[in-house]
Design a protein around this motif. Structure first.
Motif, PDB file in Angstrom:
ATOM      1  N   PRO A 284      54.578  63.910 -12.925  1.00 17.50           N
ATOM      2  CA  PRO A 284      54.468  65.216 -13.586  1.00 17.50           C
ATOM      3  C   PRO A 284      55.084  65.191 -14.983  1.00 17.50           C
ATOM      4  N   GLY A 285      54.810  66.256 -15.745  1.00 21.21           N
ATOM      5  CA  GLY A 285      55.485  66.455 -17.026  1.00 21.21           C
ATOM      6  C   GLY A 285      54.812  65.763 -18.197  1.00 21.21           C
ATOM      7  N   GLU A 286      55.413  65.955 -19.369  1.00 17.15           N
ATOM      8  CA  GLU A 286      54.917  65.333 -20.592  1.00 17.15           C
ATOM      9  C   GLU A 286      55.465  63.914 -20.720  1.00 17.15           C
ATOM     10  N   ASP A 287      54.612  62.991 -21.101  1.00 16.55           N
ATOM     11  CA  ASP A 287      54.998  61.589 -21.322  1.00 16.55           C
ATOM     12  C   ASP A 287      55.781  61.025 -20.133  1.00 16.55           C
TER      13      ASP A 287
ATOM     14  N   LEU B  15      60.211  54.566 -30.105  1.00 16.26           N
ATOM     15  CA  LEU B  15      59.783  55.485 -29.049  1.00 16.26           C
ATOM     16  C   LEU B  15      58.551  56.282 -29.467  1.00 16.26           C
ATOM     17  N   ASP B  16      58.457  56.663 -30.749  1.00 14.75           N
ATOM     18  CA  ASP B  16      57.279  57.389 -31.219  1.00 14.75           C
ATOM     19  C   ASP B  16      56.027  56.529 -31.084  1.00 14.75           C
ATOM     20  N   ASP B  17      56.123  55.268 -31.500  1.00 12.65           N
ATOM     21  CA  ASP B  17      54.976  54.367 -31.390  1.00 12.65           C
ATOM     22  C   ASP B  17      54.599  54.129 -29.928  1.00 12.65           C
ATOM     23  N   TYR B  18      55.603  53.921 -29.117  1.00 10.69           N
ATOM     24  CA  TYR B  18      55.357  53.620 -27.710  1.00 10.69           C
ATOM     25  C   TYR B  18      54.785  54.841 -26.984  1.00 10.69           C
ATOM     26  N   ARG B  19      55.305  56.006 -27.296  1.00  5.51           N
ATOM     27  CA  ARG B  19      54.822  57.252 -26.683  1.00  5.51           C
ATOM     28  C   ARG B  19      53.323  57.434 -26.962  1.00  5.51           C
TER      29      ARG B  19
ATOM     30  N   ALA C  14      51.111  55.125 -27.756  1.00  2.00           N
ATOM     31  CA  ALA C  14      50.339  54.087 -27.080  1.00  2.00           C
ATOM     32  C   ALA C  14      50.203  54.392 -25.587  1.00  2.00           C
ATOM     33  N   LEU C  15      51.275  54.874 -24.957  1.00  2.00           N
ATOM     34  CA  LEU C  15      51.228  55.173 -23.521  1.00  2.00           C
ATOM     35  C   LEU C  15      50.308  56.354 -23.222  1.00  2.00           C
ATOM     36  N   ARG C  16      50.252  57.313 -24.117  1.00  2.00           N
ATOM     37  CA  ARG C  16      49.351  58.447 -23.894  1.00  2.00           C
ATOM     38  C   ARG C  16      47.902  57.986 -23.835  1.00  2.00           C
ATOM     39  N   GLY C  17      47.558  56.986 -24.654  1.00  2.00           N
ATOM     40  CA  GLY C  17      46.208  56.454 -24.617  1.00  2.00           C
ATOM     41  C   GLY C  17      45.938  55.617 -23.379  1.00  2.00           C
ATOM     42  N   ALA C  18      46.940  54.879 -22.935  1.00  2.00           N
ATOM     43  CA  ALA C  18      46.766  53.985 -21.785  1.00  2.00           C
ATOM     44  C   ALA C  18      46.811  54.726 -20.460  1.00  2.00           C
TER      45      ALA C  18
ATOM     46  N   PRO D  38      46.128  58.419 -19.553  1.00  2.00           N
ATOM     47  CA  PRO D  38      45.786  59.813 -19.877  1.00  2.00           C
ATOM     48  C   PRO D  38      46.195  60.772 -18.765  1.00  2.00           C
ATOM     49  N   LYS D  39      46.627  61.919 -19.180  1.00  2.00           N
ATOM     50  CA  LYS D  39      47.036  62.952 -18.236  1.00  2.00           C
ATOM     51  C   LYS D  39      45.820  63.572 -17.578  1.00  2.00           C
TER      52      LYS D  39
END
Length: 262
Positions: free
Chosen positions: A197-200, A229-233, A235-239, A241-242
């Motif tokens: 759950p939650g954001e990121d 952390l900004d770059d990783y965040r 990249a993870l959102r793309g990999a 998806p919510k």
């Protein structure tokens, strides 16, 4: 840049305690009862002690010691101490049994120990006849979360901070190594699909475990830490998806239960 020993954050680790404890429960379900009525048990890499306490619930007459090398984790773990259950500082890389154990168990720790399979002989020698060595480790080093982490670490000059993709063996290799040491061995793998759950949430997950070396290496440079952390965040959102019910997070785990000849 070479990372110092990771500094652990028990509160962050326990944010996903339910999901993190499930593989231990599944491992424990395959562990036979120790041969002694008052078994001696060692938990290698006990962390905050929450799963070590589960051992005391299953075997209330046991003498259990949880070992860890993190002062932060041990401080939390000692809240679980009680009759027959204690915690002590030890480095799993060099720990050797000083007395016979009926069960040596480890939950999501051996991936931090380079060459850990070379320690199996010493640990099995420290088991009583009929005793058991049991462990589970993450098998997700080729997953997007870790591939992206390594790529960004290289880009940010932190190449040496992270474990490589050979941090754990295959189930087949564990089966071979442990059987060659005279044990009856059960090895398997499971991929859990955690709905976070939650954001990121994937970033929140890895902040408690795999990302600790990076966070430790950048602890004195807040600007560089936030840039990573900004770059990783992103990249993870793309990999990952919510979805409408949360973020699906596949997580592969590798298990082994090796019983010494009685």
């Amino acid at each position: 840049m070479t990372s110092p020993v990771p500094v652990w954050d028990p509160a962050q680790y326990l944010r996903h305690a339910g999901h993190r404890a499930r593989p231990f429960t599944d491992l424990l379900a395959r562990v036979p009862d120790p041969p002694s009525r008052a078994p001696r048990i060692a938990d290698l890499g006990c962390g905050p002690g929450n799963v070590t306490a589960v051992l005391a619930e299953r075997w209330p007459t046991a003498r259990i010691i949880g070992y860890d090398n993190s002062p932060q984790m041990l401080a939390d773990a000692r809240a679980h101490a009680g009759p027959g259950l204690d915690f002590a500082h030890a480095d799993v890389r060099t720990w050797t049994p000083t007395e016979p154990y009926d069960l040596i168990i480890s939950n999501a720790t051996l991936q931090w120990v380079p060459g850990h399979a070379d320690r199996f002989a010493d640990w099995i020698d420290g088991l009583t006849p009929g005793g058991t060595l049991a462990f589970q480790v993450p098998g997700n080093f080729d997953s997007p979360s870790h591939r992206l982490m390594r790529a960004l670490a290289h880009r940010h000059g932190l190449t040496d901070a992270l474990r490589h993709d050979g941090a754990v063996l295959t189930p087949e290799a564990y089966l071979d190594r442990l059987t060659a040491l005279g044990c009856t061995t059960d090895a398997w793998e499971t991929t859990y699909i955690h709905l976070l759950p939650g954001e990121d949430p994937v970033l929140d997950w890895v902040k408690g475990t795999g990302l600790r070396p990076v966070l430790t290496a950048l602890a004195d440079d807040p600007e560089a830490r936030e840039a990573f952390l900004d770059d990783y965040r992103t990249a993870l959102r793309g990999a990952y998806p919510k979805g409408p019910h949360g973020t699906p997070f596949p997580f592969r785990r590798i298990f082994a239960v090796a019983r010494k000849e009685a």
